[in-house]
Motif scaffolding. Structure first.
Motif, PDB file in Angstrom:
ATOM      1  N   TRP A 295     -70.571  -7.252 -32.372  1.00 55.59           N
ATOM      2  CA  TRP A 295     -69.646  -6.405 -31.668  1.00 55.59           C
ATOM      3  C   TRP A 295     -68.284  -6.313 -32.135  1.00 55.59           C
ATOM      4  CZ3 TRP A 295     -65.462  -8.395 -29.092  1.00 55.59           C
ATOM      5  CH2 TRP A 295     -65.168  -9.913 -29.096  1.00 55.59           C
ATOM      6  N   TYR A 312     -69.879 -16.012 -28.159  1.00 57.36           N
ATOM      7  CA  TYR A 312     -69.861 -14.413 -28.579  1.00 57.36           C
ATOM      8  C   TYR A 312     -69.957 -13.921 -30.029  1.00 57.36           C
ATOM      9  CZ  TYR A 312     -69.726 -13.912 -23.370  1.00 57.36           C
ATOM     10  OH  TYR A 312     -69.491 -13.965 -22.113  1.00 57.36           O
ATOM     11  N   ASN A 315     -73.103 -11.934 -30.983  1.00 57.59           N
ATOM     12  CA  ASN A 315     -73.746 -10.997 -30.314  1.00 57.59           C
ATOM     13  C   ASN A 315     -73.715  -9.619 -30.847  1.00 57.59           C
ATOM     14  OD1 ASN A 315     -72.869 -12.748 -27.694  1.00 57.59           O
ATOM     15  ND2 ASN A 315     -73.923 -11.035 -26.745  1.00 57.59           N
ATOM     16  N   ARG A 316     -75.051  -8.871 -31.027  1.00 62.38           N
ATOM     17  CA  ARG A 316     -74.974  -7.694 -31.865  1.00 62.38           C
ATOM     18  C   ARG A 316     -74.729  -6.607 -30.875  1.00 62.38           C
ATOM     19  NH1 ARG A 316     -78.032  -7.890 -36.278  1.00 62.38           N
ATOM     20  NH2 ARG A 316     -78.245  -9.882 -37.182  1.00 62.38           N
ATOM     21  N   ASP A 317     -74.553  -5.295 -31.057  1.00 63.58           N
ATOM     22  CA  ASP A 317     -74.241  -4.261 -30.329  1.00 63.58           C
ATOM     23  C   ASP A 317     -75.017  -3.048 -30.720  1.00 63.58           C
ATOM     24  OD1 ASP A 317     -73.309  -2.268 -28.476  1.00 63.58           O
ATOM     25  OD2 ASP A 317     -71.565  -1.852 -29.754  1.00 63.58           O
ATOM     26  N   TYR A 359     -84.741  -5.118 -30.458  1.00 61.97           N
ATOM     27  CA  TYR A 359     -83.653  -4.177 -29.793  1.00 61.97           C
ATOM     28  C   TYR A 359     -84.562  -3.334 -28.901  1.00 61.97           C
ATOM     29  CZ  TYR A 359     -80.825  -6.127 -33.511  1.00 61.97           C
ATOM     30  OH  TYR A 359     -80.234  -6.897 -34.415  1.00 61.97           O
ATOM     31  N   LYS A 372     -82.169  -2.743 -25.992  1.00 60.78           N
ATOM     32  CA  LYS A 372     -81.445  -3.953 -25.318  1.00 60.78           C
ATOM     33  C   LYS A 372     -80.440  -4.177 -26.218  1.00 60.78           C
ATOM     34  CE  LYS A 372     -85.615  -6.465 -25.798  1.00 60.78           C
ATOM     35  NZ  LYS A 372     -86.278  -7.333 -25.369  1.00 60.78           N
ATOM     36  N   HIS A 373     -79.763  -5.136 -25.838  1.00 61.29           N
ATOM     37  CA  HIS A 373     -78.670  -5.983 -26.745  1.00 61.29           C
ATOM     38  C   HIS A 373     -77.624  -5.299 -27.177  1.00 61.29           C
ATOM     39  CE1 HIS A 373     -81.538  -9.244 -26.715  1.00 61.29           C
ATOM     40  NE2 HIS A 373     -82.555  -8.473 -27.608  1.00 61.29           N
ATOM     41  N   VAL A 375     -73.302  -4.202 -25.998  1.00 56.52           N
ATOM     42  CA  VAL A 375     -72.196  -4.903 -25.562  1.00 56.52           C
ATOM     43  C   VAL A 375     -71.320  -3.808 -24.982  1.00 56.52           C
ATOM     44  CG1 VAL A 375     -70.055  -6.319 -26.151  1.00 56.52           C
ATOM     45  CG2 VAL A 375     -72.608  -6.982 -26.866  1.00 56.52           C
ATOM     46  N   ASP A 385     -74.822  -7.917 -23.529  1.00 57.65           N
ATOM     47  CA  ASP A 385     -76.067  -8.178 -24.007  1.00 57.65           C
ATOM     48  C   ASP A 385     -77.023  -7.670 -22.834  1.00 57.65           C
ATOM     49  OD1 ASP A 385     -78.226  -9.034 -25.687  1.00 57.65           O
ATOM     50  OD2 ASP A 385     -78.178 -10.937 -24.499  1.00 57.65           O
TER      51      ASP A 385
END
Length: 413
Positions: A295, A312, A315-317, A359, A372-373, A375, A385
């Motif tokens: 993110w 966090y 966390n991917r975006d 994803y 999905k996933h 931010v 997420d």
């Protein structure tokens, strides 16, 4: 989209000739098959059917959290992405039901053309009504909406700051996201023959290029100005890890925005700038192997005492990756040799990653959202997420762009 008046055609003819020879890729360069792209788009249509069943008539889908659909009114900045997604999927399939569903949402969205309280009218109106005009050529239905919206947008322009104000509060904040609203202005000039919209877009882009970017071509999120003399009050973040970090989606907005500005103006400075932004992103040591960014590019390096470190850092975006994939496909068509191949390869890898677990959601799940996933804003503890409507929009856009490359068509009509 190109609906040029005679006046503007004469002014821009030489630029358009340059674009024309750079707008398509060689089919033997493309590694993703037509079957793969069509499969993703067909599955997107199936998901949209699930999503549509849960969206009230006067609302727009926003996200899906805790097994609950979250919707918005049309004033929310993401309101244009759902009808825009439907229109892209109509472009793919020719299914008139998608067009009718999109038009039903355009009906409730149209009033935002008068909204002078937001800078997000490009997202809200161009991603929706702009696509509708491109696909239907119904100038009577859509020209006025876009031109009124552009007039509302430039009401937020300050000639002293030389930029369009983003938010209320602060002093005079301008965010990198605002680059994405400039296409509405360039197209308004093409529709009307009035250069003021295009001139404001260029001035805003130049101001952003001057003040938002660091020497390594990473972008600040927010530049706060003094509206009386145009001086800089502060360089801040609202959604990144800290003021000097590289908030990932902000980097994607910049890449997409300057690539678009090169398309719209033919100005080589914008192409060079986009190439430098792309190098920052793709060469970043924290870019994951699957090319779905964190993110914030600096998030993995956060110290243990950071307020975001414990929860966090990793966390991917997916929304960032969707925007990047679409932008890189376009940038690939304006470049040559190894750098062009690198952009295409990166976009293909992003699309492959997004089109598979973890994803991509299983059919019928995720509230009807495709990805999905993503931010929204970790500092605001908002939409973390979760699926996001704009992640799906730019994913679909990237797939449509890739399909056009496979078919040997230019990316833009």
């Amino acid at each position: 989209m190109k609906y040029l008046s005679t006046f503007f055609l004469l002014a821009m003819g030489s630029v358009l000739m340059v674009w024309g020879c750079k707008s398509a890729a060689r089919q033997d360069e493309l590694q993703l098959s037509a079957a793969f792209i069509d499969e993703q788009l067909d599955e997107a249509i199936a998901q949209m059917a699930v999503l549509a069943d849960g969206v009230p008539a006067e609302r727009m889908p926003r996200t899906f959290q805790g097994d609950t659909s979250v919707t918005s009114d049309t004033k929310w900045w993401t309101s244009g992405f759902y009808p825009g997604s439907l229109l892209y999927l109509y472009e793919h399939s020719g299914d008139e039901r998608l067009l009718l569903l999109a038009k039903d949402k355009l009906r409730i969205l149209e009033k935002e053309k008068y909204n002078k309280g937001t800078h997000d009218l490009g997202f809200m109106l161009y991603c929706s009504f702009g696509n509708a005009l491109r696909l239907t050529r119904d100038t009577a239905a859509y020209n006025e909406v876009l031109l009124t919206g552009a007039k509302s947008l430039i009401s937020r322009y300050n000639p002293t700051v030389k930029a369009i104000r983003s938010w209320e509060g602060w002093t005079y904040p301008v965010i990198i996201d605002n680059m994405m609203n400039l296409e509405l202005l360039t197209q308004a000039s093409e529709l009307s023959g009035d250069r003021q919209y295009r001139d404001i877009a260029i001035t805003h882009a130049n101001t952003t290029m001057k003040n938002h970017y660091r020497p390594d071509y990473s972008s600040y999120h927010v530049i706060d100005y003094n509206p009386k003399d145009g001086s800089i009050v502060g360089k801040k973040t609202a959604q990144g890890a800290y003021d000097e970090s590289a908030w990932a989606r902000g980097q994607a907005w910049g890449l997409y925005g300057y690539t678009m500005m090169y398309r719209e103006t033919g100005e080589p400075t914008y192409l060079d700038f986009a190439n430098n932004i792309a190098a920052f992103i793709l060469d970043h040591p924290n870019m994951p192997e699957d090319l779905i960014p964190y993110w914030d590019f600096n998030a993995p390096d956060l110290p243990d005492d950071s307020p975001y470190a414990s929860r966090y850092k990793t966390n991917r975006d997916a929304s960032t990756a969707s925007i990047l994939a679409s932008a890189l496909l376009e940038l690939h068509t304006y470049t040559q040799g190894e750098i062009s191949a690198r952009y295409l390869d990166a976009a293909e890898k992003m699309l492959k990653s997004l089109s598979a677990a973890p994803y991509k959601a299983e059919q019928g799940t995720n509230g009807g959202f495709i990805l999905k996933h993503s931010v929204g804003s970790i500092p605001h503890d908002s939409e973390i997420d979760v699926p996001l409507t704009y992640a799906d929009y730019y994913y679909i856009e990237a797939l449509i762009r890739y399909k056009r490359l496979l078919e040997g068509k230019p990316l833009f009509d």
